[in-house]
Write an enzyme that holds these catalytic residues in place. Structure first.
Site, PDB file in Angstrom:
ATOM      1  N   THR A 168      19.690  63.719 -15.744  1.00  0.00           N
ATOM      2  CA  THR A 168      19.661  62.531 -14.882  1.00  0.00           C
ATOM      3  C   THR A 168      18.844  62.704 -13.610  1.00  0.00           C
ATOM      4  OG1 THR A 168      21.736  63.216 -13.825  1.00  0.00           O
ATOM      5  CG2 THR A 168      21.900  61.733 -15.725  1.00  0.00           C
ATOM      6  N   ASP A 169      18.596  63.953 -13.170  1.00  0.00           N
ATOM      7  CA  ASP A 169      17.969  64.149 -11.864  1.00  0.00           C
ATOM      8  C   ASP A 169      16.561  63.563 -11.785  1.00  0.00           C
ATOM      9  OD1 ASP A 169      20.196  65.359 -10.866  1.00  0.00           O
ATOM     10  OD2 ASP A 169      19.445  67.406 -11.027  1.00  0.00           O
TER      11      ASP A 169
ATOM     12  N   TYR B 167      28.487  74.012 -15.348  1.00  0.00           N
ATOM     13  CA  TYR B 167      27.940  73.959 -16.695  1.00  0.00           C
ATOM     14  C   TYR B 167      26.490  74.424 -16.684  1.00  0.00           C
ATOM     15  CZ  TYR B 167      25.621  69.682 -15.113  1.00  0.00           C
ATOM     16  OH  TYR B 167      24.866  68.780 -14.420  1.00  0.00           O
TER      17      TYR B 167
ATOM     18  N   LYS C 134      18.516  56.919  -9.457  1.00  0.00           N
ATOM     19  CA  LYS C 134      19.826  57.554  -9.319  1.00  0.00           C
ATOM     20  C   LYS C 134      20.326  57.343  -7.898  1.00  0.00           C
ATOM     21  CE  LYS C 134      22.190  61.881 -10.463  1.00  0.00           C
ATOM     22  NZ  LYS C 134      22.029  63.260 -11.000  1.00  0.00           N
TER      23      LYS C 134
ATOM     24  N   SER D 149      16.770  68.725 -16.074  1.00  0.00           N
ATOM     25  CA  SER D 149      15.659  67.854 -15.679  1.00  0.00           C
ATOM     26  C   SER D 149      15.088  68.189 -14.311  1.00  0.00           C
ATOM     27  CB  SER D 149      16.061  66.380 -15.745  1.00  0.00           C
ATOM     28  OG  SER D 149      16.959  66.037 -14.714  1.00  0.00           O
ATOM     29  N   GLN D 150      15.758  69.053 -13.539  1.00  0.00           N
ATOM     30  CA  GLN D 150      15.141  69.535 -12.307  1.00  0.00           C
ATOM     31  C   GLN D 150      13.887  70.366 -12.617  1.00  0.00           C
ATOM     32  OE1 GLN D 150      18.051  70.531 -13.461  1.00  0.00           O
ATOM     33  NE2 GLN D 150      18.191  72.773 -13.475  1.00  0.00           N
TER      34      GLN D 150
ATOM     35  N   GLU E 102       3.522  46.955  10.221  1.00  0.00           N
ATOM     36  CA  GLU E 102       3.721  47.985  11.250  1.00  0.00           C
ATOM     37  C   GLU E 102       2.545  48.951  11.319  1.00  0.00           C
ATOM     38  OE1 GLU E 102       7.560  49.888  11.577  1.00  0.00           O
ATOM     39  OE2 GLU E 102       8.437  48.423  10.234  1.00  0.00           O
TER      40      GLU E 102
ATOM     41  N   THR F 281      22.062  67.534 -18.654  1.00  0.00           N
ATOM     42  CA  THR F 281      23.523  67.599 -18.608  1.00  0.00           C
ATOM     43  C   THR F 281      24.147  67.097 -19.899  1.00  0.00           C
ATOM     44  OG1 THR F 281      23.517  67.295 -16.214  1.00  0.00           O
ATOM     45  CG2 THR F 281      25.567  66.793 -17.354  1.00  0.00           C
TER      46      THR F 281
END
Length: 377
Positions: free
Chosen positions: A139-140, A73, A212, A106-107, A332, A60
């Site tokens: 950022t992803d 974008y 994030k 970044s995906q 657990e 981005t």
């Protein structure tokens, strides 16, 4: 026939449109590159400035507006050199050289880009080409790239990863400020020995804990379990919250080729059955990370499937879909009996990265895997 009034209105609209263009975008379109084009390592000592190598990957922060919708974008449209040239004052902080590693959102981040980053960083440090590294990134998956590099890059020079939540052409784009502060951090001698750091929105976050937390807000990155390692702003400078640790933990060797072993993340939910586990195994997963409920738990059906997988030599790591807290052993779930590993404080995506590195390095015994997870804290 066009009237004088219509012409005047059109001229006013044209000026409004021009004034609406973000200053950062105009800078990108009109400025000539201010990034130092000199060969890395040359003349920096004479200028008395630290040498910073910028490795651009897209994201981005390098995005441009798209007409498909308001705020839309396309990622990775602006080069790293253009980005750095558009931020005033960087030449007073450091001698900067920019290189383009990729131009993706970044995906789409992948092992090939990770390996290219790791090798270029290590080469720059080994040859003393740079005093610090900056990576521009979407950022992803920023947190995963930061954690991966923190576990494979050797040395104590700073590596700073930076991005933005708004594209370069947006009104009030956050990229320029983040880039300026990233250079401040990378150029500061106090940043040595702190591993990979993420710098966004006036905060310095460590690679282990940063994540994030919001889909669109500028105030999105946080470190739930231990907080920021420091703060930075253009006026007040850098404030680290603690001294740099006097040690750097062991790093992992990159495997041959361009790919890490396949490790799947299975997300736990109400009324869960064994199908997601079975599907991961059918696609050749060498390890499975459970994004469990609560303290890394899941349904009996899924737990039975994971236990059966572990008995066949598949690495099973229990993490949690909960944002903060540690996953604890044998509370657990009977981890000793089932041959499971717990992720400590690592979220599923980071637990996956460490599991991949460990499998690639031949570490597959549950006890040894658990030591490696615990040692990263």
């Amino acid at each position: 026939m066009t009237t004088p009034t219509a012409n005047a209105a059109g001229r006013r609209q044209s000026w409004i449109s021009i004034l609406s263009i973000p200053l950062f975008a105009l800078t990108l379109w009109t400025c000539e590159s201010a990034v130092q084009a000199a060969e890395p390592g040359k003349d920096a000592a004479a200028a008395g400035l630290p040498r910073i190598l910028v490795l651009a990957t897209g994201g981005t922060i390098a995005g441009q507006a798209d007409p498909r919708a308001t705020g839309a974008y396309k990622s990775g449209q602006i080069t790293g050199e253009q980005l750095m040239a558009s931020v005033p004052g960087l030449d007073k902080l450091a001698k900067i050289n920019a290189e383009q590693i990729s131009s993706i959102g970044s995906q789409d981040m992948n092992d090939k880009v990770w390996f290219a980053l790791a090798r270029r960083i290590q080469d720059a440090f080994d040859k003393n080409e740079a005093d610090g590294i900056i990576i521009t990134h979407g950022t992803d998956t920023l947190e995963e790239t930061a954690f991966f590099l923190d576990n494979v890059v050797r040395g104590d020079k700073p590596v700073v990863i930076v991005g933005s939540m708004r594209p370069a052409t947006a009104v009030s784009a956050d990229g320029p400020g983040n880039l300026y502060e990233a250079v401040q951090v990378a150029a500061d001698p106090r940043s040595r020995g702190r591993g990979v750091m993420a710098v966004l929105n006036d905060k310095i976050q460590g690679a282990r804990s940063v994540t994030k937390t919001n889909t669109t807000s500028i105030e999105t990155f946080g470190s739930a379990n231990d907080g920021p390692v420091g703060y930075v702003d253009t006026a007040g400078g850098i404030r680290f919250m603690a001294q740099a640790p006097g040690f750097k933990r062991a790093t992992y060797q990159l495997p041959a080729g361009e790919q890490l072993p396949r490790v799947a993340i299975v997300y736990s939910h109400a009324n869960m059955d064994a199908v997601p586990v079975e599907d991961a195994l059918s696609h050749g997963a060498k390890g499975i990370v459970l994004a469990g409920v609560g303290d890394g738990n899941t349904s009996k059906s899924a737990l039975d499937a994971l236990e059966a997988a572990a008995k066949k030599g598949i690495i099973v790591v229990r993490s949690t879909r909960v944002r903060s807290g540690f996953v604890t052993r044998n509370v657990e779930v009977d981890d000793d009996k089932n041959g499971f590993v717990v992720s400590e404080d690592l979220n599923p995506q980071k637990a996956r990265v460490l599991t991949q590195l460990l499998i690639a390095g031949g570490v597959t015994a549950p006890a040894e895997l658990q030591k490696a997870f615990t040692a990263t804290w």
